[in-house]
Design a protein around this motif. Sequence first.
Motif, mmCIF file in Angstrom:
data_model
loop_
_atom_site.group_PDB
_atom_site.id
_atom_site.type_symbol
_atom_site.label_atom_id
_atom_site.label_comp_id
_atom_site.label_asym_id
_atom_site.label_seq_id
_atom_site.Cartn_x
_atom_site.Cartn_y
_atom_site.Cartn_z
ATOM 1 N N LYS A 147 0.658 -1.329 0.245
ATOM 2 C CA LYS A 147 -0.164 -0.197 -0.286
ATOM 3 C C LYS A 147 1.125 1.270 0.209
ATOM 4 O O LYS A 147 1.680 1.250 1.154
ATOM 5 C CB LYS A 147 -0.658 -0.014 0.842
ATOM 6 C CG LYS A 147 -2.067 -1.181 1.432
ATOM 7 C CD LYS A 147 -2.962 -0.392 0.299
ATOM 8 C CE LYS A 147 -3.790 -2.293 0.331
ATOM 9 N NZ LYS A 147 -5.267 -1.719 -0.404
ATOM 10 N N SER A 148 0.539 2.136 -1.124
ATOM 11 C CA SER A 148 1.123 3.409 -1.144
ATOM 12 C C SER A 148 0.676 4.326 -0.426
ATOM 13 O O SER A 148 0.081 5.403 0.044
ATOM 14 C CB SER A 148 1.435 4.042 -1.832
ATOM 15 O OG SER A 148 -0.108 4.044 -2.475
ATOM 16 N N LEU A 149 0.308 3.365 1.160
ATOM 17 C CA LEU A 149 -0.449 4.471 2.524
ATOM 18 C C LEU A 149 0.318 4.631 3.786
ATOM 19 O O LEU A 149 1.382 3.666 3.695
ATOM 20 C CB LEU A 149 -1.478 4.063 2.803
ATOM 21 C CG LEU A 149 -2.442 4.173 1.329
ATOM 22 C CD1 LEU A 149 -3.714 3.464 1.614
ATOM 23 C CD2 LEU A 149 -2.809 5.379 0.668
ATOM 24 N N THR A 150 0.067 5.554 4.572
ATOM 25 C CA THR A 150 0.332 5.709 6.267
ATOM 26 C C THR A 150 -0.054 4.141 6.630
ATOM 27 O O THR A 150 -1.453 3.966 6.512
ATOM 28 C CB THR A 150 0.146 7.065 6.442
ATOM 29 O OG1 THR A 150 0.375 7.957 6.023
ATOM 30 C CG2 THR A 150 0.303 6.740 8.314
ATOM 31 N N VAL A 151 0.905 3.849 7.454
ATOM 32 C CA VAL A 151 -0.265 2.687 7.729
ATOM 33 C C VAL A 151 -0.762 3.190 9.323
ATOM 34 O O VAL A 151 -0.593 3.590 10.292
ATOM 35 C CB VAL A 151 1.209 1.839 8.703
ATOM 36 C CG1 VAL A 151 0.530 0.592 9.493
ATOM 37 C CG2 VAL A 151 1.591 1.502 7.271
ATOM 38 N N VAL A 191 3.395 -4.503 3.081
ATOM 39 C CA VAL A 191 4.336 -3.086 2.924
ATOM 40 C C VAL A 191 3.753 -2.147 2.400
ATOM 41 O O VAL A 191 3.096 -1.926 1.500
ATOM 42 C CB VAL A 191 6.072 -3.919 1.895
ATOM 43 C CG1 VAL A 191 6.905 -4.958 2.216
ATOM 44 C CG2 VAL A 191 5.375 -3.825 0.618
ATOM 45 N N ALA A 192 4.199 -0.866 3.203
ATOM 46 C CA ALA A 192 4.013 0.098 3.311
ATOM 47 C C ALA A 192 4.821 0.939 2.986
ATOM 48 O O ALA A 192 5.810 1.480 2.923
ATOM 49 C CB ALA A 192 2.627 0.859 4.463
ATOM 50 N N LEU A 193 4.565 1.818 2.051
ATOM 51 C CA LEU A 193 5.609 3.375 1.668
ATOM 52 C C LEU A 193 5.321 4.476 2.664
ATOM 53 O O LEU A 193 6.472 4.901 3.144
ATOM 54 C CB LEU A 193 4.581 4.166 0.460
ATOM 55 C CG LEU A 193 5.211 3.456 -0.982
ATOM 56 C CD1 LEU A 193 4.572 4.450 -2.182
ATOM 57 C CD2 LEU A 193 6.806 3.062 -1.062
ATOM 58 N N GLY A 194 4.623 4.652 3.414
ATOM 59 C CA GLY A 194 4.102 5.547 4.399
ATOM 60 C C GLY A 194 4.809 5.029 6.069
ATOM 61 O O GLY A 194 5.286 3.229 5.996
ATOM 62 N N SER A 195 4.454 6.204 6.637
ATOM 63 C CA SER A 195 4.816 4.863 8.034
ATOM 64 C C SER A 195 3.693 4.846 9.045
ATOM 65 O O SER A 195 2.970 5.454 8.755
ATOM 66 C CB SER A 195 6.307 6.564 9.166
ATOM 67 O OG SER A 195 5.262 7.625 8.946
ATOM 68 N N ASP B 23 -1.505 15.885 4.060
ATOM 69 C CA ASP B 23 -2.198 14.992 5.109
ATOM 70 C C ASP B 23 -0.707 14.749 5.965
ATOM 71 O O ASP B 23 -0.713 14.674 7.579
ATOM 72 C CB ASP B 23 -2.402 13.727 4.422
ATOM 73 C CG ASP B 23 -3.613 13.536 4.220
ATOM 74 O OD1 ASP B 23 -3.837 14.661 4.567
ATOM 75 O OD2 ASP B 23 -3.847 12.082 3.508
ATOM 76 N N TYR B 24 0.851 14.680 5.130
ATOM 77 C CA TYR B 24 1.804 14.535 6.623
ATOM 78 C C TYR B 24 1.936 16.344 7.215
ATOM 79 O O TYR B 24 1.935 15.287 8.766
ATOM 80 C CB TYR B 24 2.737 14.082 5.540
ATOM 81 C CG TYR B 24 4.388 13.853 6.871
ATOM 82 C CD1 TYR B 24 4.272 12.897 7.412
ATOM 83 C CD2 TYR B 24 5.193 15.130 6.912
ATOM 84 C CE1 TYR B 24 5.765 12.074 8.342
ATOM 85 C CE2 TYR B 24 6.130 14.601 7.912
ATOM 86 C CZ TYR B 24 6.681 13.265 8.244
ATOM 87 O OH TYR B 24 7.264 13.410 8.913
#
Lengths: 244, 138
Positions: A147-151, A191-195, B23-24
Motif C-alpha cells: 500500500k502506498s499509504l501511511t499505516v 509493505v507500505a510506503l508511509g510510516s 496529510d503528512y
Amino acid sequence: LPPQKADPSRLVPGLRSIARRYKTTFETMVKKRSALLEYAALLLAVERYAEAGYDVTSRNLVRGRLFRVKTSSNGHPWNFSWYEVSRSGRSFELLTNAKVAGDFQDGGTYVVDVAVLPTGSIAKARAQGRAFPGFDNHQLMTFVESKSLTVYPMLLAQFIGIALEIKPAFVRGLRRPWGHVRDGHFDPTLVALGSFSSTAHKIVGHYPTRGYLLNIVVRFDTEVSSGSFGTIVRKMSPQLPAVP
Amino acid sequence: VSKRLLREAIEDLPYVLRENVLDYASFVEDVAPERAADMGLELDREQRDRVVFFAGLLHLRDVVAGQLALVETAARGHVNRDVRGLRIGNEDLRPGASYVQGMRQLRRELDELLISAGVSRSAGRLSDAIELVAAAES
C-alpha cells in the motif's frame, strides 16, 4: 544557522519552479507508484528466498530480457513474467496480482499483490486456459500486500481481514502451516510506503500477544533508498537460521 | 501560516501527491510539540509553523527519493541479473530510461533547494525539521 536560512518564504518560488518544470515526471511518478511498489514487493519476497539459500530464476521474460509486470487482476498469469526460486529439490513461483481462492470454500476469490505458489502452478493454470478460476487456496504458501499509504489502524484491520480470509492460521494464534519454517517462507506481509500513524505502531506491538504471525514493513521506499532489501529481509518473521 | 505557504509551494503538484504532503503536514502539526518536548525543546506557534513547512518539504523529497530508489532497483532487476528492465503496460522501463533520468535530476534539484536553506541531504525525519528551526533561532 542564521535565521533567514530557515525562512520558508524563501523556498516557495524555488519549489514552485521545480513543480512546474518536472510536472510530467511528477505525474508519471504518481501513475507508476502502485505498479512499482508491487514489483518492489515481489523483489523483496524474492530476496527473502535468496537469503534463505534459494537460487533465483526469472521466467517468461519478454524481448530485451524485460520482466513483464502483471499490474492488475486483469490478464492471465502465464502471459506475464514471474520468478522461480529453487533449493534442494523444492521450488516456488512468485508473481504479482494473483487471483486465489479464500480459505473458507465460500466461492470467494482474492487478488494478492505478491503470491508464492509451488512450481508448476502457473503451468496448471495455463492448461485450464480461459476457464482458470484462480489458484487454489492450498497452493498459496504466503503473500505480500502493498500500500502506498501511511499505516493507520484501519489499514491494519483491512490487512488482518485479508489474512483471515486467505490464510487464517496466521491470525488465529495457531501454529504456522507444516513446512512453512523448513522451506524458509515468510509470514504474510504488508509493505507500505508511509510510516506508522501515531497509534498504529502500538497496535502492531501487541500482535505477538494476540498470536498474529504477520510482518508490517513501513517506509519501504525509504528503507530501499538507504541500502538494500537485506535489512528488511532479516527482520521478517519467521527469522531465518543464521548462516554458519 | 506555514501550512498555507506549503500549500502555495506545492499547488502545481499532482493532486494525489499534494494531498499526501498536506496529510503528512497535518500529522506533523499534531505531533511536533510532543516530539520537540522529547528533544528538550519548546516550540512557539511560529516555530511550529516553520517545522510543519520544512517537515512537509522533507517528506516530499523523501517520497521522490523513495520512488527513485524503487524505480532504480526495479529497473536493474536487483537479485536477478538476467532481468534488464521492466515492462509495465506498454511502457518499457530500463535504468537509462528518460523517466529514471528525470527522477534523478528532480532529486538533485530538490537536494540543491534544501541545501540552499541549510538542510543537509541526509535530513529526512521530523526531528531534523525541529532541529533546523531551533538552530536558526539560537
